[in-house]
Design a protein around this motif. Structure first.
Motif, PDB file in Angstrom:
ATOM      1  N   LEU A  15      22.752 -10.271 -63.171  1.00 53.91           N
ATOM      2  CA  LEU A  15      22.309 -11.574 -62.672  1.00 53.91           C
ATOM      3  C   LEU A  15      23.496 -12.437 -62.234  1.00 53.91           C
ATOM      4  N   LEU A  16      24.655 -12.180 -62.810  1.00 49.56           N
ATOM      5  CA  LEU A  16      25.835 -12.933 -62.391  1.00 49.56           C
ATOM      6  C   LEU A  16      26.116 -12.705 -60.915  1.00 49.56           C
ATOM      7  N   LEU A  17      25.850 -11.499 -60.442  1.00 52.06           N
ATOM      8  CA  LEU A  17      26.015 -11.208 -59.020  1.00 52.06           C
ATOM      9  C   LEU A  17      24.774 -11.603 -58.233  1.00 52.06           C
ATOM     10  N   GLN A  18      23.592 -11.228 -58.723  1.00 51.96           N
ATOM     11  CA  GLN A  18      22.364 -11.502 -57.984  1.00 51.96           C
ATOM     12  C   GLN A  18      22.191 -12.991 -57.704  1.00 51.96           C
ATOM     13  N   CYS A  19      22.545 -13.818 -58.670  1.00 53.94           N
ATOM     14  CA  CYS A  19      22.314 -15.257 -58.522  1.00 53.94           C
ATOM     15  C   CYS A  19      23.264 -15.906 -57.530  1.00 53.94           C
ATOM     16  N   GLU A  20      24.304 -15.198 -57.093  1.00 59.37           N
ATOM     17  CA  GLU A  20      25.160 -15.720 -56.033  1.00 59.37           C
ATOM     18  C   GLU A  20      24.378 -15.852 -54.726  1.00 59.37           C
ATOM     19  N   ALA A  21      23.333 -15.033 -54.565  1.00 62.83           N
ATOM     20  CA  ALA A  21      22.558 -15.043 -53.316  1.00 62.83           C
ATOM     21  C   ALA A  21      21.811 -16.349 -53.109  1.00 62.83           C
ATOM     22  N   ILE A  22      21.580 -17.100 -54.180  1.00 59.76           N
ATOM     23  CA  ILE A  22      20.828 -18.352 -54.033  1.00 59.76           C
ATOM     24  C   ILE A  22      21.647 -19.397 -53.266  1.00 59.76           C
ATOM     25  N   LYS A  23      22.950 -19.160 -53.115  1.00 60.62           N
ATOM     26  CA  LYS A  23      23.810 -20.081 -52.370  1.00 60.62           C
ATOM     27  C   LYS A  23      23.679 -19.891 -50.860  1.00 60.62           C
ATOM     28  N   LEU A  24      22.986 -18.852 -50.434  1.00 61.78           N
ATOM     29  CA  LEU A  24      22.781 -18.608 -49.004  1.00 61.78           C
ATOM     30  C   LEU A  24      21.810 -19.628 -48.421  1.00 61.78           C
ATOM     31  N   PRO A  25      21.924 -19.935 -47.127  1.00 60.27           N
ATOM     32  CA  PRO A  25      20.860 -20.712 -46.483  1.00 60.27           C
ATOM     33  C   PRO A  25      19.531 -19.993 -46.668  1.00 60.27           C
ATOM     34  N   GLN A  26      18.560 -20.696 -47.176  1.00 61.05           N
ATOM     35  CA  GLN A  26      17.319 -20.032 -47.582  1.00 61.05           C
ATOM     36  C   GLN A  26      16.367 -19.910 -46.393  1.00 61.05           C
ATOM     37  N   LYS A  27      16.435 -18.761 -45.769  1.00 61.36           N
ATOM     38  CA  LYS A  27      15.573 -18.459 -44.633  1.00 61.36           C
ATOM     39  C   LYS A  27      15.201 -16.987 -44.678  1.00 61.36           C
ATOM     40  N   ASN A  28      14.416 -16.569 -43.730  1.00 65.10           N
ATOM     41  CA  ASN A  28      13.945 -15.184 -43.695  1.00 65.10           C
ATOM     42  C   ASN A  28      14.956 -14.312 -42.948  1.00 65.10           C
ATOM     43  N   TYR A  29      15.722 -13.526 -43.693  1.00 66.02           N
ATOM     44  CA  TYR A  29      16.722 -12.646 -43.085  1.00 66.02           C
ATOM     45  C   TYR A  29      16.079 -11.292 -42.772  1.00 66.02           C
ATOM     46  N   GLU A  30      16.206 -10.868 -41.545  1.00 67.62           N
ATOM     47  CA  GLU A  30      15.651  -9.570 -41.139  1.00 67.62           C
ATOM     48  C   GLU A  30      16.708  -8.486 -41.346  1.00 67.62           C
ATOM     49  N   LEU A  31      16.614  -7.799 -42.453  1.00 68.13           N
ATOM     50  CA  LEU A  31      17.620  -6.806 -42.806  1.00 68.13           C
ATOM     51  C   LEU A  31      17.111  -5.371 -42.663  1.00 68.13           C
ATOM     52  N   LYS A  32      15.834  -5.206 -42.496  1.00 63.64           N
ATOM     53  CA  LYS A  32      15.265  -3.864 -42.404  1.00 63.64           C
ATOM     54  C   LYS A  32      15.723  -3.169 -41.126  1.00 63.64           C
ATOM     55  N   ASP A  33      15.934  -1.858 -41.228  1.00 61.72           N
ATOM     56  CA  ASP A  33      16.263  -1.040 -40.061  1.00 61.72           C
ATOM     57  C   ASP A  33      15.244   0.094 -39.985  1.00 61.72           C
ATOM     58  N   ASP A  34      14.440   0.064 -38.941  1.00 60.57           N
ATOM     59  CA  ASP A  34      13.352   1.037 -38.816  1.00 60.57           C
ATOM     60  C   ASP A  34      13.846   2.461 -38.587  1.00 60.57           C
ATOM     61  N   ARG A  35      15.134   2.628 -38.325  1.00 59.13           N
ATOM     62  CA  ARG A  35      15.666   3.976 -38.136  1.00 59.13           C
ATOM     63  C   ARG A  35      15.795   4.725 -39.464  1.00 59.13           C
ATOM     64  N   ILE A  36      15.831   3.965 -40.569  1.00 54.81           N
ATOM     65  CA  ILE A  36      15.940   4.571 -41.902  1.00 54.81           C
ATOM     66  C   ILE A  36      14.571   5.072 -42.341  1.00 54.81           C
ATOM     67  N   LYS A  37      14.519   6.315 -42.816  1.00 56.13           N
ATOM     68  CA  LYS A  37      13.228   6.924 -43.164  1.00 56.13           C
ATOM     69  C   LYS A  37      13.085   7.263 -44.647  1.00 56.13           C
ATOM     70  N   ALA A  38      14.169   7.300 -45.413  1.00 58.31           N
ATOM     71  CA  ALA A  38      14.103   7.627 -46.844  1.00 58.31           C
ATOM     72  C   ALA A  38      15.389   7.148 -47.502  1.00 58.31           C
ATOM     73  N   ILE A  39      15.304   6.683 -48.763  1.00 62.55           N
ATOM     74  CA  ILE A  39      16.495   6.142 -49.432  1.00 62.55           C
ATOM     75  C   ILE A  39      16.581   6.599 -50.886  1.00 62.55           C
ATOM     76  N   ILE A  40      17.816   6.635 -51.380  1.00 64.46           N
ATOM     77  CA  ILE A  40      18.099   6.857 -52.798  1.00 64.46           C
ATOM     78  C   ILE A  40      18.966   5.687 -53.265  1.00 64.46           C
ATOM     79  N   ALA A  41      18.535   4.987 -54.311  1.00 63.09           N
ATOM     80  CA  ALA A  41      19.278   3.850 -54.861  1.00 63.09           C
ATOM     81  C   ALA A  41      19.717   4.196 -56.281  1.00 63.09           C
TER      82      ALA A  41
END
Length: 569
Positions: A377-403
């Protein structure tokens, strides 16, 4: 009184010292009403550390400890932590570091019973700068007060809550392992007679390095391409791959670089996959080296956006080079692209798969009193400092992922992860304290709506078990050996095999590899103490039942809003 003395034993003292080095100056005082104040001199600890002698002051505590506990305490007191004062200063003056020290200061008070924030930070820096280096005893000596008072009541509460949380984590892991073993027993596949996906494939490969430059974002992106070659390769059957090769993108974690997953890139290339391993300049090892040296600012919240855009830019550039670079022309199949990421890279691949930054969840979870038991959460909560809008990060070329060891519970959350509509594998280690498995992988797994999803559980694995051992030039974070976990070789073999099976099945639609994505295969390749389990399903209701059994009311999961079952695809 007996219960109090039991708590006051050296086991608790060792816990305090291990988790929070620097508990006092000349004396460490424990105030525990209604019994009064108990104390221990730093001289006693120093004598014990140097010569192993237990004096009268220390004997009260030592008599309540086992020989093993005493040996562990002495090892801790003697250990020197190899960190520079610049590194300590940079970390403790960062927002995340300040939060940690402030929370610690509520437990470790000054002589006037005030929050020990400034005293703790000063003693950490001074001890690191001293010729004897940062040791527990030296840290105590540098504390700018004759006495430090431990908020003993609060300490007991924290220790009890943390021990309950660890116990529940172990229970969840054991329950899921038991379920996987039961499912494995129903398998009739004899894997000893099938190809061993842990071994390299038949393709040879060549490495091509690129230095991309996204001028619009002022981002230079070093990239290594592992490209299979048809020359001298030995395809196993008529269905073996040929150009253009399916493409896998690998995203590293925080303070790492593109060398982290060389073993996995080479393995996938040997099976006919082209692999692009990029480096994220705003959060790689080089950036942290500069930061710890005082030459750069800490990673910016914009990294939550830029990392995903790095992958988009990489794919755009590869498509451009496919038309202009003879060494890449017609070599990459842009209709078959998968992605693999670890830790912060795990978050990255989840976003390009369709998960969006969840500002509503961040506002709920990231308050001044959020639990430090989930360090991510120390890292995740840094994201709240971003301008709060809808960021389009998805890439339709990606078909499968491993996290692998992803961080996602708050920055993405249920409503965001439930938008991913492609095959996903999550990998969790039972001893991961930086991205705790229950919070960051197991529970989020229940939020994924895709039927083709997998949860790989590795017992005794840590946050570092999946990454290659760092070279001297990129070893920027001094990690104590105890946090590294057992020998990593079995984990490498698991990821090699499961990545090939997953991508062959869900990127290339090769049904003959689906048998490897079963609990029975995980059991077949599992090696103690890093036992591997694989699950294909876990409902929200099942998870809630496992978690809720005998869990104390004080121990709560983050995101305490009601959980609804994701809508199936």
């Amino acid at each position: 009184m007996k219960k109090f003395l039991r708590y006051l034993g050296l086991g608790l003292l060792s816990t305090f010292l291990t988790a929070t080095p620097g508990l006092g100056a000349e004396r460490i005082s424990f105030y525990y009403p209604p019994f009064g104040e108990f104390s221990l001199s730093v001289d006693s600890l120093e004598t014990f550390a140097k010569v192993g002698k237990i004096d009268r002051d220390f004997s009260f505590y030592a008599s309540r400890a086992t020989p093993e506990q005493l040996a562990q305490l002495r090892d801790l007191l003697q250990q020197r932590f190899n960190v520079s004062p610049t590194l300590v200063s940079q970390v403790t003056y960062s927002p995340a570091g300040e939060h940690l020290v402030e929370q610690l200061g509520k437990l470790l008070l000054t002589e006037s019973r005030k929050n020990g924030f400034y005293a703790i930070r000063a003693s950490l820096i001074l001890a690191a700068a001293d010729k004897e280096g940062l040791t527990v005893v030296n840290l105590l000596r540098k504390f700018p007060s004759n006495n430090i008072r431990v908020n003993f009541t609060e300490g007991l509460r924290i220790v009890d809550e943390l021990s309950q949380l660890i116990k529940k984590k172990d229970e969840v892991f054991a329950s899921l392992q038991k379920e996987a073993i039961a499912e494995a027993a129903n398998s009739t596949v004899d894997f000893s007679k099938q190809a061993d996906l842990r071994s390299p494939g038949k393709f040879r490969w060549q490495k091509k390095s690129l230095d991309l430059n996204d001028i619009s974002r002022n981002r230079r992106l070093p990239v290594d391409i592992y490209l299979p070659t048809t020359q001298n390769s030995e395809p196993t059957d008529k269905n073996s791959l040929s150009p253009p090769f399916p493409l896998i993108v690998i995203s590293h974690g925080l303070a790492s670089d593109r060398s982290t997953f060389v073993y996995l890139a080479e393995h996938l290339a040997s099976y006919g996959f082209a692999v692009a391993v990029l480096e994220h300049p705003g959060s790689n090892a080089k950036r942290f080296q500069e930061y710890f040296a005082g030459l750069a600012r800490p990673p910016e919240p914009a990294e939550f956006i830029n990392r995903s855009l790095d992958i988009k830019y990489l794919l755009d550039e590869l498509q451009r080079l496919d038309k202009s670079d003879p060494s890449l022309q017609r070599k990459l199949n842009f209709q078959q692209i998968g992605a693999i990421g670890q830790s912060f890279g795990g978050y990255t691949v989840l976003t390009i798969a369709g998960a969006k930054i969840n500002f509503e969840q961040l506002r709920q979870d990231c308050n001044p009193n959020y639990s430090s038991f989930n360090l991510s959460l120390l890292l995740q909560c840094e994201a709240i400092k971003l301008p709060q809008k809808n960021y389009e990060l998805k890439d339709d070329r990606i078909k499968a992922i491993i996290a692998i060891n992803p961080i996602d519970s708050s920055v993405l959350g249920q409503s965001s992860l439930s938008q991913i509509k492609m095959p996903v594998m999550l990998v969790a280690g039972s001893q991961d304290i930086f991205a705790p498995p229950v919070f960051e992988q197991i529970r989020p797994f229940t939020w994924l709506p895709e039927s083709n999803k997998y949860l790989a559980l590795i017992e005794n694995a840590t946050h570092f078990s999946a990454i290659a051992e760092p070279t001297p030039e990129n070893d920027v974070l001094p990690v104590p050996p105890a946090l590294l976990g057992p020998d990593r070789a079995p984990v490498y073999s698991y990821l090699n095999a499961l990545s090939v099976a997953f991508m062959e099945t869900h990127l290339l639609n090769r049904s003959e590899y689906r048998s490897y994505l079963q609990p029975s295969y995980a059991k077949f390749i599992s090696k103690e103490p890093l036992n591997l389990s694989l699950l294909q399903s876990l409902s929200v209701a099942q998870f809630n039942q496992i978690w809720s059994e005998s869990i104390p009311q004080s121990v709560k999961l983050p995101n305490p809003q009601p959980i609804s079952t994701p809508t199936p695809r």
